[in-house]
Write an enzyme that holds these catalytic residues in place. Structure first.
Site, PDB file in Angstrom:
ATOM      1  N   LYS A  84       0.864  -1.177   0.000  1.00  0.00           N
ATOM      2  CA  LYS A  84       0.000   0.000   0.000  1.00  0.00           C
ATOM      3  C   LYS A  84       0.897   1.222   0.000  1.00  0.00           C
ATOM      4  O   LYS A  84       1.848   1.301   0.774  1.00  0.00           O
ATOM      5  CB  LYS A  84      -0.868  -0.014   1.283  1.00  0.00           C
ATOM      6  CG  LYS A  84      -1.811   1.159   1.389  1.00  0.00           C
ATOM      7  CD  LYS A  84      -3.143   0.829   0.771  1.00  0.00           C
ATOM      8  CE  LYS A  84      -4.002   2.041   0.486  1.00  0.00           C
ATOM      9  NZ  LYS A  84      -3.732   2.712  -0.786  1.00  0.00           N
TER      10      LYS A  84
ATOM     11  N   GLN B 228       7.373   3.928   3.666  1.00  0.00           N
ATOM     12  CA  GLN B 228       5.958   3.530   3.727  1.00  0.00           C
ATOM     13  C   GLN B 228       5.787   2.229   4.516  1.00  0.00           C
ATOM     14  O   GLN B 228       4.803   2.046   5.234  1.00  0.00           O
ATOM     15  CB  GLN B 228       5.431   3.348   2.297  1.00  0.00           C
ATOM     16  CG  GLN B 228       3.923   3.257   2.192  1.00  0.00           C
ATOM     17  CD  GLN B 228       3.245   4.618   2.248  1.00  0.00           C
ATOM     18  OE1 GLN B 228       3.703   5.556   1.613  1.00  0.00           O
ATOM     19  NE2 GLN B 228       2.166   4.733   2.996  1.00  0.00           N
TER      20      GLN B 228
ATOM     21  N   LYS C  54       5.820   3.206   8.122  1.00  0.00           N
ATOM     22  CA  LYS C  54       4.639   4.050   8.392  1.00  0.00           C
ATOM     23  C   LYS C  54       3.394   3.177   8.497  1.00  0.00           C
ATOM     24  O   LYS C  54       2.610   3.303   9.438  1.00  0.00           O
ATOM     25  CB  LYS C  54       4.483   5.046   7.234  1.00  0.00           C
ATOM     26  CG  LYS C  54       3.346   6.016   7.390  1.00  0.00           C
ATOM     27  CD  LYS C  54       3.148   6.866   6.145  1.00  0.00           C
ATOM     28  CE  LYS C  54       4.417   7.524   5.678  1.00  0.00           C
ATOM     29  NZ  LYS C  54       4.197   8.505   4.597  1.00  0.00           N
TER      30      LYS C  54
ATOM     31  N   LYS D 254       5.243   1.877  -3.257  1.00  0.00           N
ATOM     32  CA  LYS D 254       5.112   3.248  -3.777  1.00  0.00           C
ATOM     33  C   LYS D 254       5.346   3.190  -5.276  1.00  0.00           C
ATOM     34  O   LYS D 254       5.993   2.263  -5.775  1.00  0.00           O
ATOM     35  CB  LYS D 254       6.158   4.147  -3.106  1.00  0.00           C
ATOM     36  CG  LYS D 254       5.845   5.615  -3.179  1.00  0.00           C
ATOM     37  CD  LYS D 254       4.957   6.083  -2.045  1.00  0.00           C
ATOM     38  CE  LYS D 254       4.556   7.537  -2.241  1.00  0.00           C
ATOM     39  NZ  LYS D 254       3.822   8.074  -1.072  1.00  0.00           N
TER      40      LYS D 254
ATOM     41  N   GLY E 219      -2.913   8.332  -3.981  1.00  0.00           N
ATOM     42  CA  GLY E 219      -2.309   9.545  -4.532  1.00  0.00           C
ATOM     43  C   GLY E 219      -1.054   9.956  -3.789  1.00  0.00           C
ATOM     44  O   GLY E 219      -0.699   9.388  -2.769  1.00  0.00           O
ATOM     45  N   ASP E 220      -0.369  10.946  -4.329  1.00  0.00           N
ATOM     46  CA  ASP E 220       0.796  11.584  -3.686  1.00  0.00           C
ATOM     47  C   ASP E 220       1.001  12.884  -4.472  1.00  0.00           C
ATOM     48  O   ASP E 220       0.053  13.364  -5.119  1.00  0.00           O
ATOM     49  CB  ASP E 220       2.024  10.651  -3.745  1.00  0.00           C
ATOM     50  CG  ASP E 220       3.173  11.145  -2.874  1.00  0.00           C
ATOM     51  OD1 ASP E 220       3.095  11.010  -1.647  1.00  0.00           O
ATOM     52  OD2 ASP E 220       4.157  11.696  -3.412  1.00  0.00           O
TER      53      ASP E 220
ATOM     54  N   THR F 102      -4.393  13.308   5.718  1.00  0.00           N
ATOM     55  CA  THR F 102      -2.964  13.480   6.034  1.00  0.00           C
ATOM     56  C   THR F 102      -2.759  14.773   6.828  1.00  0.00           C
ATOM     57  O   THR F 102      -2.088  14.787   7.859  1.00  0.00           O
ATOM     58  CB  THR F 102      -2.112  13.470   4.748  1.00  0.00           C
ATOM     59  OG1 THR F 102      -2.456  12.320   3.986  1.00  0.00           O
ATOM     60  CG2 THR F 102      -0.639  13.434   5.071  1.00  0.00           C
TER      61      THR F 102
ATOM     62  N   ASN G 104      -2.397  19.232  -1.247  1.00  0.00           N
ATOM     63  CA  ASN G 104      -3.363  18.503  -0.418  1.00  0.00           C
ATOM     64  C   ASN G 104      -2.989  18.511   1.071  1.00  0.00           C
ATOM     65  O   ASN G 104      -3.788  18.893   1.919  1.00  0.00           O
ATOM     66  CB  ASN G 104      -3.485  17.061  -0.940  1.00  0.00           C
ATOM     67  CG  ASN G 104      -4.313  16.200  -0.015  1.00  0.00           C
ATOM     68  OD1 ASN G 104      -3.793  15.557   0.891  1.00  0.00           O
ATOM     69  ND2 ASN G 104      -5.624  16.220  -0.178  1.00  0.00           N
TER      70      ASN G 104
ATOM     71  N   SER H 246      -6.789   5.544   4.026  1.00  0.00           N
ATOM     72  CA  SER H 246      -6.811   4.676   2.838  1.00  0.00           C
ATOM     73  C   SER H 246      -7.129   3.245   3.260  1.00  0.00           C
ATOM     74  O   SER H 246      -7.885   2.533   2.590  1.00  0.00           O
ATOM     75  CB  SER H 246      -5.459   4.694   2.126  1.00  0.00           C
ATOM     76  OG  SER H 246      -5.396   5.757   1.212  1.00  0.00           O
TER      77      SER H 246
END
Ligand code: NDP
Length: 450
Positions: free
Chosen positions: A96, A117, A120, A132, A171-172, A215, A246, A383
């Site tokens: 993810k 990630q 995290k 990612k 997204g990013d 976030t 964002n 998410s």
């Protein structure tokens, strides 16, 4: 020539191995250094984690895919970009992690993001592995139709490597609701399946409430917990934020909501300083400017008669600094300026926005600093909640999701305190790295040498 192997479990040997195996991937090297500086001493005291091969496996992605993305621009010219997906670690669940569309994207950047990630996602407590992806495509100067054609081509290839149960992107930077929509549409068309294969979707077709805000909101929930440890709360504090995308927008929104005064925001060209503070109306203008008009932050200064400079926002008086733009935006120089200006707290909304040197300066000066893998985990946490809702064909209310987000951020904060407390100080970097590591390492050991 001999095999390249890890000589021993010292920091120097680990970093040497990473450098030798990944020449030129300086962001990946930096991310490994940041994690291993705190994890290696922990391993020394815990025999279980000295098992042969564990650290080598932790530093090697399970799979890295690079692919060609051909598309046609508005003039009818055929263009080619490069696509990536790094599936770093699936010990805790399906891979993810977001997709980044930005000209600076390369394999090293995607690997650093996927590595981060992994820890995290572990901290969120949800069953999520780390991955990612992205492309060196820049959506900023493209028309809607060009972005759509690019996203369709990107997904035509990416679909081979993802599914709702194996790898779920989001997204990013450069990938917002518009890009997610185009990619989801193409996946659905190619597979004839309506599944939660991607998160950050629009609310009309399976998105979760609070995902857009998560976030930035999560960052502020975490910062509030940090400040409660000896500095009151966020209420009444002055805040500087970098970026106006964002994460920055919703960090600003929640900061205002919790009683703080946000005085600075930025984009990649420069930053604004508004001594009266950005209020709800001004923030709505920024959202419209950045999300709909795709304009520049400079226009804010013209509209509200405030200062604009072609520099980062770190030279302003503030109690709390929230880097929410890009990696390495706070170097030793900016860290010294923040210390000089008596900042109390630096918390990362972006991924790895502080260099290793900057972190050392902040920590040695008594600034409370927390890394992105803990502070910006709210995005991936929601998410994860979106995946649960999709799998069960449910749609939870805004308040239900927000309450869960608050709980998750408080839980992450607690874990950081548990593993990061040194006498009267909390080392959030150490706490986040060790807490994240333990869960992933335990799962890897249990699953054997795979
Ligand atoms: P957006 O694309 O929405 O916004 C990025 C913002 O950062 C824009 O204001 C952009 O300015 C600015 N920016 C980009 N590159 C640079 C640079 N080199 N120097 C200065 N400013 C820059 O991205 P997000 O807000 O989604 O992401 C921001 C950060 O947060 C990233 O590090 C991302 O990895 C991280 N993150 C995002 C999550 C999410 O849910 N979206 C989750 C967890 C982390 P401009 O408009 O000029 O390009």
């Amino acid at each position: 020539m001999e095999d390249i192997r890890l000589k021993d479990l010292t920091l120097d040997s680990i970093l040497e191995l990473v450098k030798t195996k990944n020449p030129e991937q300086k962001e990946f090297y930096q991310a490994v250094q940041e994690v291993m500086e705190t994890v290696v001493p922990f391993i020394k005291d815990h025999k279980k984690y000295q098992q042969s091969g564990l650290i080598e496996r932790l530093l090697e992605p399970e799979r890295s895919v690079m692919f060609r993305v051909p598309w046609e621009d508005k003039d009818g010219t055929y263009r080619v970009n490069r696509g990536f997906r790094v599936q770093f670690n699936s010990a805790l669940g399906p891979y993810k992690g977001g997709l980044r569309f930005h000209p600076s994207v390369n394999l090293g950047i995607i690997k650093f993001l996927a590595f981060e990630q992994t820890f995290k996602n572990s901290l969120t407590g949800l069953p999520l592995g780390g991955g990612k992806g992205g492309s060196d495509f820049n959506p900023r100067d493209k028309t809607d139709a060009e972005v759509m054609r690019f996203c369709q081509s990107f997904m035509s290839e990416l679909r081979r490597y993802i599914s709702k149960d194996t790898d779920v992107p989001a997204g990013d930077i450069g990938v917002g609701e518009r890009e997610i929509g185009y990619m989801f549409g193409q996946y659905k068309r190619l597979t004839a399946e309506f599944t939660g294969v991607i998160t950050g979707k629009g609310l009309a077709y399976g998105g979760s409430k609070v995902r857009t805000q998560s976030t930035g909101y999560g960052l502020l929930y975490f910062v509030n917990e940090m400040l409660k440890e000896g500095h009151g709360s966020i209420d009444g504090k002055t805040v500087a934020i970098s970026g106006s995308g964002n994460v920055a927008q919703f960090a600003c929104e929640k900061a205002i909501d919790l009683g703080a005064q946000v005085v600075a925001m930025s984009d990649s060209n420069g930053s604004i300083y508004d001594k009266d503070g950005i209020d709800e109306e001004k923030l709505n203008y920024i959202k419209h400017l950045k999300n709909m008009k795709r304009g520049r932050i400079k226009e804010y200064a013209e509209k509200y008669n405030s200062e604009y400079k072609e520099v980062t926002p770190w030279n302003v008086d503030c109690d709390v600094a929230l880097p929410c733009a890009a990696e390495n935006e706070i170097t030793a120089k900016e860290a010294k300026t923040l210390v000089k200006n008596k900042v109390i707290c630096v918390a990362e909304g972006a991924n790895m926005p502080c260099t290793v040197d900057a972190i050392k300066i902040l920590q040695e000066s008594g600034v409370i600093y927390a890394p992105g893998k803990a502070t910006n985990a709210g995005g991936v946490a929601v998410s994860g909640l979106e995946m649960t809702q999709n799998a069960n064909r449910l749609s939870w209310s805004f308040d239900t999701v927000d309450e869960r987000l608050v709980k998750i951020m408080k839980r992450i904060h607690k874990k950081c305190v548990k593993y990061g407390k040194n006498r009267d100080q909390i080392n959030y970097l150490k706490g986040a790295n060790i807490a994240g590591f333990i869960k992933v390492a335990d799962a890897m050991i249990a699953q054997g040498n795979v």
